[in-house]
Scaffold this motif. Structure first.
Motif, PDB file in Angstrom:
ATOM      1  N   GLU A 101       0.810  -1.295   0.005  1.00 57.48           N
ATOM      2  CA  GLU A 101       0.061  -0.015   0.083  1.00 57.48           C
ATOM      3  C   GLU A 101       0.810   1.232   0.014  1.00 57.48           C
ATOM      4  O   GLU A 101       0.678   2.247  -0.580  1.00 57.48           O
ATOM      5  N   GLN A 102       2.162   1.252   0.707  1.00 55.86           N
ATOM      6  CA  GLN A 102       2.933   2.117   1.036  1.00 55.86           C
ATOM      7  C   GLN A 102       3.651   2.383  -0.420  1.00 55.86           C
ATOM      8  O   GLN A 102       3.792   3.805  -0.791  1.00 55.86           O
ATOM      9  N   ALA A 103       4.316   1.299  -1.085  1.00 58.07           N
ATOM     10  CA  ALA A 103       4.856   1.655  -2.396  1.00 58.07           C
ATOM     11  C   ALA A 103       3.979   1.934  -3.290  1.00 58.07           C
ATOM     12  O   ALA A 103       4.329   2.725  -4.183  1.00 58.07           O
ATOM     13  N   ALA A 104       2.642   1.444  -3.453  1.00 61.24           N
ATOM     14  CA  ALA A 104       1.869   1.994  -4.697  1.00 61.24           C
ATOM     15  C   ALA A 104       0.346   2.080  -4.078  1.00 61.24           C
ATOM     16  O   ALA A 104      -0.530   1.397  -3.972  1.00 61.24           O
ATOM     17  N   PRO A 105       0.271   3.434  -3.897  1.00 57.29           N
ATOM     18  CA  PRO A 105      -1.180   3.571  -3.398  1.00 57.29           C
ATOM     19  C   PRO A 105      -2.178   3.309  -4.407  1.00 57.29           C
ATOM     20  O   PRO A 105      -1.866   3.733  -5.354  1.00 57.29           O
ATOM     21  N   HIS A 106      -3.452   2.837  -3.875  1.00 57.97           N
ATOM     22  CA  HIS A 106      -4.325   2.533  -4.808  1.00 57.97           C
ATOM     23  C   HIS A 106      -5.849   3.059  -4.656  1.00 57.97           C
ATOM     24  O   HIS A 106      -5.968   3.345  -3.199  1.00 57.97           O
ATOM     25  N   GLU A 107      -6.839   2.900  -5.457  1.00 57.94           N
ATOM     26  CA  GLU A 107      -8.176   3.226  -5.041  1.00 57.94           C
ATOM     27  C   GLU A 107      -8.947   2.075  -4.619  1.00 57.94           C
ATOM     28  O   GLU A 107      -9.018   0.917  -5.001  1.00 57.94           O
ATOM     29  N   GLY A 108      -9.635   2.408  -3.543  1.00 59.22           N
ATOM     30  CA  GLY A 108     -10.831   1.465  -3.041  1.00 59.22           C
ATOM     31  C   GLY A 108     -10.326   0.267  -2.546  1.00 59.22           C
ATOM     32  O   GLY A 108      -9.264   0.329  -2.053  1.00 59.22           O
ATOM     33  N   ASP A 109     -11.097  -0.938  -2.958  1.00 60.79           N
ATOM     34  CA  ASP A 109     -10.552  -2.155  -2.537  1.00 60.79           C
ATOM     35  C   ASP A 109      -9.645  -2.859  -3.721  1.00 60.79           C
ATOM     36  O   ASP A 109      -9.700  -4.059  -3.336  1.00 60.79           O
ATOM     37  N   ALA A 110      -9.270  -2.117  -4.953  1.00 60.84           N
ATOM     38  CA  ALA A 110      -8.661  -3.091  -5.712  1.00 60.84           C
ATOM     39  C   ALA A 110      -7.501  -3.321  -5.185  1.00 60.84           C
ATOM     40  O   ALA A 110      -6.716  -2.753  -4.372  1.00 60.84           O
ATOM     41  N   GLU A 111      -6.904  -4.575  -5.591  1.00 58.63           N
ATOM     42  CA  GLU A 111      -5.610  -5.136  -5.252  1.00 58.63           C
ATOM     43  C   GLU A 111      -4.318  -4.145  -5.632  1.00 58.63           C
ATOM     44  O   GLU A 111      -4.542  -3.603  -6.858  1.00 58.63           O
ATOM     45  N   PRO A 112      -3.545  -3.670  -4.909  1.00 59.26           N
ATOM     46  CA  PRO A 112      -2.453  -2.803  -5.112  1.00 59.26           C
ATOM     47  C   PRO A 112      -1.588  -3.506  -6.346  1.00 59.26           C
ATOM     48  O   PRO A 112      -1.349  -4.729  -6.216  1.00 59.26           O
ATOM     49  N   ARG A 113      -0.938  -2.772  -7.234  1.00 51.39           N
ATOM     50  CA  ARG A 113      -0.213  -3.438  -8.165  1.00 51.39           C
ATOM     51  C   ARG A 113       1.267  -3.747  -7.673  1.00 51.39           C
ATOM     52  O   ARG A 113       1.679  -2.810  -6.769  1.00 51.39           O
ATOM     53  N   TYR A 114       1.711  -4.954  -7.411  1.00 49.69           N
ATOM     54  CA  TYR A 114       3.218  -5.453  -7.170  1.00 49.69           C
ATOM     55  C   TYR A 114       4.189  -4.508  -7.704  1.00 49.69           C
ATOM     56  O   TYR A 114       4.194  -4.866  -8.965  1.00 49.69           O
ATOM     57  N   ARG A 132       5.804 -14.731 -11.995  1.00 49.77           N
ATOM     58  CA  ARG A 132       6.058 -13.697 -12.727  1.00 49.77           C
ATOM     59  C   ARG A 132       5.351 -13.394 -13.848  1.00 49.77           C
ATOM     60  O   ARG A 132       5.148 -14.247 -14.916  1.00 49.77           O
ATOM     61  N   VAL A 133       4.886 -12.021 -14.113  1.00 49.61           N
ATOM     62  CA  VAL A 133       4.023 -11.787 -15.388  1.00 49.61           C
ATOM     63  C   VAL A 133       4.925 -10.860 -16.095  1.00 49.61           C
ATOM     64  O   VAL A 133       5.380  -9.704 -15.847  1.00 49.61           O
ATOM     65  N   GLU A 134       4.765 -11.203 -17.485  1.00 50.96           N
ATOM     66  CA  GLU A 134       5.380 -10.469 -18.413  1.00 50.96           C
ATOM     67  C   GLU A 134       4.665  -9.476 -19.016  1.00 50.96           C
ATOM     68  O   GLU A 134       3.361  -9.672 -18.959  1.00 50.96           O
ATOM     69  N   PRO A 135       5.010  -8.160 -19.252  1.00 51.09           N
ATOM     70  CA  PRO A 135       4.280  -7.097 -19.647  1.00 51.09           C
ATOM     71  C   PRO A 135       3.537  -7.362 -21.128  1.00 51.09           C
ATOM     72  O   PRO A 135       3.787  -8.355 -21.812  1.00 51.09           O
ATOM     73  N   GLY A 154       0.177  -4.701 -15.772  1.00 52.10           N
ATOM     74  CA  GLY A 154      -0.102  -3.091 -15.440  1.00 52.10           C
ATOM     75  C   GLY A 154      -1.112  -2.979 -14.458  1.00 52.10           C
ATOM     76  O   GLY A 154      -1.120  -1.746 -13.884  1.00 52.10           O
ATOM     77  N   THR A 155      -1.836  -3.978 -13.941  1.00 53.11           N
ATOM     78  CA  THR A 155      -2.664  -3.631 -12.972  1.00 53.11           C
ATOM     79  C   THR A 155      -2.441  -4.372 -11.694  1.00 53.11           C
ATOM     80  O   THR A 155      -2.176  -3.684 -10.542  1.00 53.11           O
ATOM     81  N   VAL A 156      -2.183  -5.557 -11.794  1.00 54.43           N
ATOM     82  CA  VAL A 156      -1.740  -6.171 -10.357  1.00 54.43           C
ATOM     83  C   VAL A 156      -0.324  -6.709 -10.442  1.00 54.43           C
ATOM     84  O   VAL A 156       0.268  -6.843  -9.334  1.00 54.43           O
ATOM     85  N   GLY A 157       0.378  -6.732 -11.745  1.00 53.14           N
ATOM     86  CA  GLY A 157       1.679  -7.281 -11.705  1.00 53.14           C
ATOM     87  C   GLY A 157       1.788  -8.620 -11.282  1.00 53.14           C
ATOM     88  O   GLY A 157       0.888  -9.547 -11.356  1.00 53.14           O
ATOM     89  N   ASP A 158       3.227  -8.950 -10.880  1.00 51.75           N
ATOM     90  CA  ASP A 158       3.232 -10.491 -10.255  1.00 51.75           C
ATOM     91  C   ASP A 158       2.418 -10.698  -9.249  1.00 51.75           C
ATOM     92  O   ASP A 158       2.319  -9.952  -8.118  1.00 51.75           O
ATOM     93  N   PHE A 159       1.474 -11.596  -9.258  1.00 54.28           N
ATOM     94  CA  PHE A 159       0.555 -11.989  -8.315  1.00 54.28           C
ATOM     95  C   PHE A 159       0.703 -13.203  -7.668  1.00 54.28           C
ATOM     96  O   PHE A 159       1.631 -13.975  -7.812  1.00 54.28           O
ATOM     97  N   VAL A 160       0.115 -13.249  -6.216  1.00 50.08           N
ATOM     98  CA  VAL A 160       0.393 -14.308  -5.201  1.00 50.08           C
ATOM     99  C   VAL A 160      -0.378 -15.470  -5.847  1.00 50.08           C
ATOM    100  O   VAL A 160      -1.432 -15.633  -6.295  1.00 50.08           O
ATOM    101  N   VAL A 161       0.431 -16.753  -5.619  1.00 53.46           N
ATOM    102  CA  VAL A 161       0.120 -18.184  -6.309  1.00 53.46           C
ATOM    103  C   VAL A 161      -0.056 -19.003  -4.851  1.00 53.46           C
ATOM    104  O   VAL A 161      -0.612 -19.919  -4.897  1.00 53.46           O
TER     105      VAL A 161
END
Ligand code: GLU
Length: 291
Positions: A101-114, A132-135, A154-161
């Motif tokens: 949250e600190q590194a990438a503030p975001h709106e509402g309850d959307a997941e912050p981008r990693y 790992r998510v490629e662009p 661009g939205t969530v980035g590398d996501f948790v699996v």
């Protein structure tokens, strides 16, 4: 052979909203002569109350749904997730939600981008494991709503699996199961559209064919939010306790799905199913709770 599935989470009560989604999933598979699997997504054990799985299965049967395989519980399949996990090439991450949250503030309850903090520098202690998510933009065609283009990087980035190699997260467990069970058609709530893009990346990584997707517009309250207690009591158990027949419950959700019926069993609707259905979310105004 078409293989569909109902994948309820036993973390809340079965209600009109889930039933509408399950009706679409079940009808789509059955109208093609397909098989149906019932899979209980009970991995979040701290949110599953004792007896919830049994109650869920019993209520689905009461409503007139049937299945060819299951109920299968995800908690019984941990060995499979553990065995498949290395194939994801996921990397450990030490970041907490607060860090992100600190590194990438975001709106509402959307997941912050990693932001990729741990991508190149594995931490000694992992809080989660990320994929790992490629662009690039990922596209898929939905059976109801057509083409979707989603930029996962661009939205969530590398996501948790996974939280650990022994503890898979939703995205991974669902894909692992759908591959292992030969699921060819995934029909579920439209709140999961962003997850679909992530899951397609996992299919590609695992070298498995991607299923067809149909996302059912959610049932929401007048405030536009996913059905919740404050909107009214849409629990199947409540209707049942009041003596409402299962055909009335199915009739109501079928009516909100474009069928001209008041009472029906799911099987009565098989011959009348097509994906030409209303695309809007259903707003559950107080009068609609009365069946
Ligand atoms: N268990 C999820 C839910 O109840 C559905 C997951 C899925 O269909 O992939 O919302």
């Amino acid at each position: 052979m078409v293989v569909g599935r109902l994948a309820p989470s036993p973390t809340g009560s079965l209600h009109l909203g889930n039933v509408r989604t399950f009706l679409w999933a079940w009808l789509s598979a059955r109208s093609q002569g397909g098989r149906v699997i019932l899979r209980i997504e009970d991995l979040e054990t701290n949110r599953v109350k004792p007896g919830a799985c049994e109650r869920l299965v019993e209520e689905l049967a009461w409503l007139g749904f049937d299945w060819d395989e299951g109920p299968v519980r995800q908690t019984e399949r941990r060995d499979r997730y553990r065995a498949l996990f290395p194939k994801l090439d996921a990397y450990p991450c030490a970041c907490s939600r607060a860090d992100l949250e600190q590194a990438a503030p975001h709106e509402g309850d959307a997941e912050p981008r990693y932001p990729g903090t741990c991508r190149e520098h594995p931490p000694p202690v992992a809080r989660s494991w990320r994929f790992r998510v490629e662009p690039g933009v990922l596209a898929f065609d939905d059976l109801l709503s057509g083409r979707h283009e989603i930029d996962v990087a661009g939205t969530v980035g590398d996501f948790v699996v996974a939280k650990s190699p022994d503890d898979p997260a939703y995205q991974f467990a669902v894909v692992a199961d759908d591959i292992a069970m030969g699921v060819t058609e995934v029909v579920r709530g439209d709140d999961l559209i962003p997850s679909t893009a992530r899951q397609i990346l996992l299919y590609r990584k695992l070298g498995a064919p991607v299923p067809a997707y149909g996302h059912v517009p959610l049932v929401v309250g007048p405030d536009g939010k996913r059905l919740a207690k404050r909107h009214g009591d849409g629990r199947i158990s409540t209707y049942r306790a009041r003596g409402v027949a299962p055909e009335r419950v199915i009739g109501a959700v079928a009516r909100w799905s474009g069928f001209d019926v008041t009472a029906a069993r799911p099987a009565d609707l098989v011959g009348r199913w097509s994906w030409d259905r209303p695309r809007e979310r259903v707003v559950l105004t107080p009068d609609r709770f009365r069946l």
